[in-house]
Design a protein around this motif. Sequence first.
Motif, PDB file in Angstrom:
ATOM      1  N   LEU A  17      45.109 -70.476 -77.609  1.00  9.59           N
ATOM      2  CA  LEU A  17      44.592 -69.815 -78.810  1.00  9.59           C
ATOM      3  C   LEU A  17      45.476 -68.651 -79.232  1.00  9.59           C
ATOM      4  O   LEU A  17      45.495 -68.271 -80.408  1.00  9.59           O
ATOM      5  CB  LEU A  17      43.168 -69.328 -78.571  1.00  9.59           C
ATOM      6  N   LEU A  18      46.169 -68.074 -78.259  1.00 18.41           N
ATOM      7  CA  LEU A  18      47.142 -67.017 -78.546  1.00 18.41           C
ATOM      8  C   LEU A  18      48.540 -67.546 -78.287  1.00 18.41           C
ATOM      9  O   LEU A  18      48.764 -68.295 -77.338  1.00 18.41           O
ATOM     10  CB  LEU A  18      46.907 -65.785 -77.666  1.00 18.41           C
ATOM     11  N   ARG A  19      49.494 -67.121 -79.103  1.00 16.20           N
ATOM     12  CA  ARG A  19      50.897 -67.456 -78.890  1.00 16.20           C
ATOM     13  C   ARG A  19      51.673 -66.144 -78.860  1.00 16.20           C
ATOM     14  O   ARG A  19      51.310 -65.186 -79.530  1.00 16.20           O
ATOM     15  CB  ARG A  19      51.421 -68.369 -80.009  1.00 16.20           C
ATOM     16  N   GLY A  20      52.742 -66.075 -78.104  1.00 17.17           N
ATOM     17  CA  GLY A  20      53.477 -64.822 -77.999  1.00 17.17           C
ATOM     18  C   GLY A  20      53.037 -64.042 -76.773  1.00 17.17           C
ATOM     19  O   GLY A  20      52.710 -64.636 -75.737  1.00 17.17           O
ATOM     20  N   PRO A  21      53.032 -62.705 -76.840  1.00 26.20           N
ATOM     21  CA  PRO A  21      52.670 -61.902 -75.663  1.00 26.20           C
ATOM     22  C   PRO A  21      51.287 -62.266 -75.130  1.00 26.20           C
ATOM     23  O   PRO A  21      50.367 -62.568 -75.892  1.00 26.20           O
ATOM     24  CB  PRO A  21      52.683 -60.466 -76.203  1.00 26.20           C
ATOM     25  N   THR A  22      51.155 -62.244 -73.813  1.00 28.98           N
ATOM     26  CA  THR A  22      49.868 -62.535 -73.196  1.00 28.98           C
ATOM     27  C   THR A  22      48.915 -61.352 -73.358  1.00 28.98           C
ATOM     28  O   THR A  22      49.316 -60.239 -73.702  1.00 28.98           O
ATOM     29  CB  THR A  22      50.026 -62.826 -71.698  1.00 28.98           C
ATOM     30  N   VAL A  23      47.653 -61.601 -73.049  1.00 27.56           N
ATOM     31  CA  VAL A  23      46.658 -60.534 -73.083  1.00 27.56           C
ATOM     32  C   VAL A  23      47.091 -59.378 -72.190  1.00 27.56           C
ATOM     33  O   VAL A  23      47.050 -58.204 -72.591  1.00 27.56           O
ATOM     34  CB  VAL A  23      45.286 -61.074 -72.643  1.00 27.56           C
ATOM     35  N   CYS A  24      47.512 -59.692 -70.978  1.00 27.68           N
ATOM     36  CA  CYS A  24      47.885 -58.638 -70.037  1.00 27.68           C
ATOM     37  C   CYS A  24      49.123 -57.873 -70.489  1.00 27.68           C
ATOM     38  O   CYS A  24      49.235 -56.662 -70.264  1.00 27.68           O
ATOM     39  CB  CYS A  24      48.090 -59.218 -68.644  1.00 27.68           C
ATOM     40  N   ALA A  75      47.556 -58.947 -81.083  1.00 25.15           N
ATOM     41  CA  ALA A  75      47.591 -60.327 -80.583  1.00 25.15           C
ATOM     42  C   ALA A  75      48.006 -61.290 -81.691  1.00 25.15           C
ATOM     43  O   ALA A  75      47.595 -61.146 -82.844  1.00 25.15           O
ATOM     44  CB  ALA A  75      46.220 -60.713 -80.039  1.00 25.15           C
ATOM     45  N   ARG A  76      48.811 -62.255 -81.311  1.00 25.02           N
ATOM     46  CA  ARG A  76      49.279 -63.254 -82.272  1.00 25.02           C
ATOM     47  C   ARG A  76      48.484 -64.552 -82.080  1.00 25.02           C
ATOM     48  O   ARG A  76      48.670 -65.270 -81.099  1.00 25.02           O
ATOM     49  CB  ARG A  76      50.772 -63.519 -82.078  1.00 25.02           C
ATOM     50  N   TRP A  77      47.605 -64.827 -83.021  1.00 25.05           N
ATOM     51  CA  TRP A  77      46.789 -66.036 -82.927  1.00 25.05           C
ATOM     52  C   TRP A  77      47.643 -67.273 -83.176  1.00 25.05           C
ATOM     53  O   TRP A  77      48.599 -67.237 -83.957  1.00 25.05           O
ATOM     54  CB  TRP A  77      45.658 -66.003 -83.945  1.00 25.05           C
ATOM     55  N   ALA A  78      47.287 -68.360 -82.530  1.00 24.27           N
ATOM     56  CA  ALA A  78      47.946 -69.636 -82.799  1.00 24.27           C
ATOM     57  C   ALA A  78      47.663 -70.050 -84.236  1.00 24.27           C
ATOM     58  O   ALA A  78      46.607 -69.712 -84.791  1.00 24.27           O
ATOM     59  CB  ALA A  78      47.423 -70.709 -81.840  1.00 24.27           C
ATOM     60  N   GLU A 193      52.737 -76.986 -79.157  1.00 29.11           N
ATOM     61  CA  GLU A 193      52.580 -75.882 -80.103  1.00 29.11           C
ATOM     62  C   GLU A 193      51.754 -76.283 -81.327  1.00 29.11           C
ATOM     63  O   GLU A 193      52.010 -75.835 -82.450  1.00 29.11           O
ATOM     64  CB  GLU A 193      53.936 -75.328 -80.526  1.00 29.11           C
ATOM     65  N   ALA A 194      50.749 -77.089 -81.114  1.00 28.98           N
ATOM     66  CA  ALA A 194      49.972 -77.643 -82.216  1.00 28.98           C
ATOM     67  C   ALA A 194      49.177 -76.580 -82.960  1.00 28.98           C
ATOM     68  O   ALA A 194      48.760 -75.563 -82.397  1.00 28.98           O
ATOM     69  CB  ALA A 194      49.018 -78.711 -81.699  1.00 28.98           C
ATOM     70  N   ASP A 195      48.952 -76.838 -84.224  1.00 27.32           N
ATOM     71  CA  ASP A 195      48.028 -76.071 -85.050  1.00 27.32           C
ATOM     72  C   ASP A 195      46.614 -76.379 -84.540  1.00 27.32           C
ATOM     73  O   ASP A 195      46.225 -77.537 -84.398  1.00 27.32           O
ATOM     74  CB  ASP A 195      48.201 -76.510 -86.509  1.00 27.32           C
TER      75      ASP A 195
END
Length: 209
Positions: A17-24, A75-78, A193-195
């Motif tokens: 659901l998130l792409r890019g940096p992780t939550v942590c 956060a970067r959402w997918a 990397e699907a939508d």
Amino acid sequence: MSKRPRGVVAFDLDGTLLRGPTVCELLAQPLGRLAEMRRFEALSSEPEIAAAREEMARWYEGRTPAQLCAALEAARWAPGAREGVALLQANGVEVEIASITWSFAALWLARRLGVARVLGTQLAPDGRVRHVWPRDKPRWLGAVRAELEVPHARVAAVGDSGSDTDLLAAAELPFFVGRGAAPPLRGLRHRPEADIEQIAREVLAHWAG
């Protein structure tokens, strides 16, 4: 009496659901701990990860969950995350997030999508950590499915890494959105990397058949 859901879809969080940096990583950056966190992200054994989580808990001391979660605004959402979750919910599907990251952060993000059910590692006010591991995801999913009285044929899961294999194996309709090699699971649909909205449409089309 509440209406039984049409089905259940469990999403992993980081990388799905998130792409890019992780939550942590997002939580660590304003604390000046990003370099350390990136080293922690490379760990693979449970004892190492458990020790890293204990260290991270010490970073968070003196800050409330709300203060920490301010960093999650970045956060970067997918692609299609909001639209896909909303589409599933509009069609009577129970959406949940099954993650091993901090539950306080996963809940903060889940609320942005209107998702109520979340699995994650818990951090108590006294600093104690209640760990969640990849193997815990299918048990949790099974318990939710049983509670909602949803048949196994109407369970889908979406993940992006090898650590999601157990979760995906517990679903009748598994999707893998990672760029790497997909786990060798029967019926797995590999959608790199699907939508997320497209995943949602594929789930609904499958259940309509």
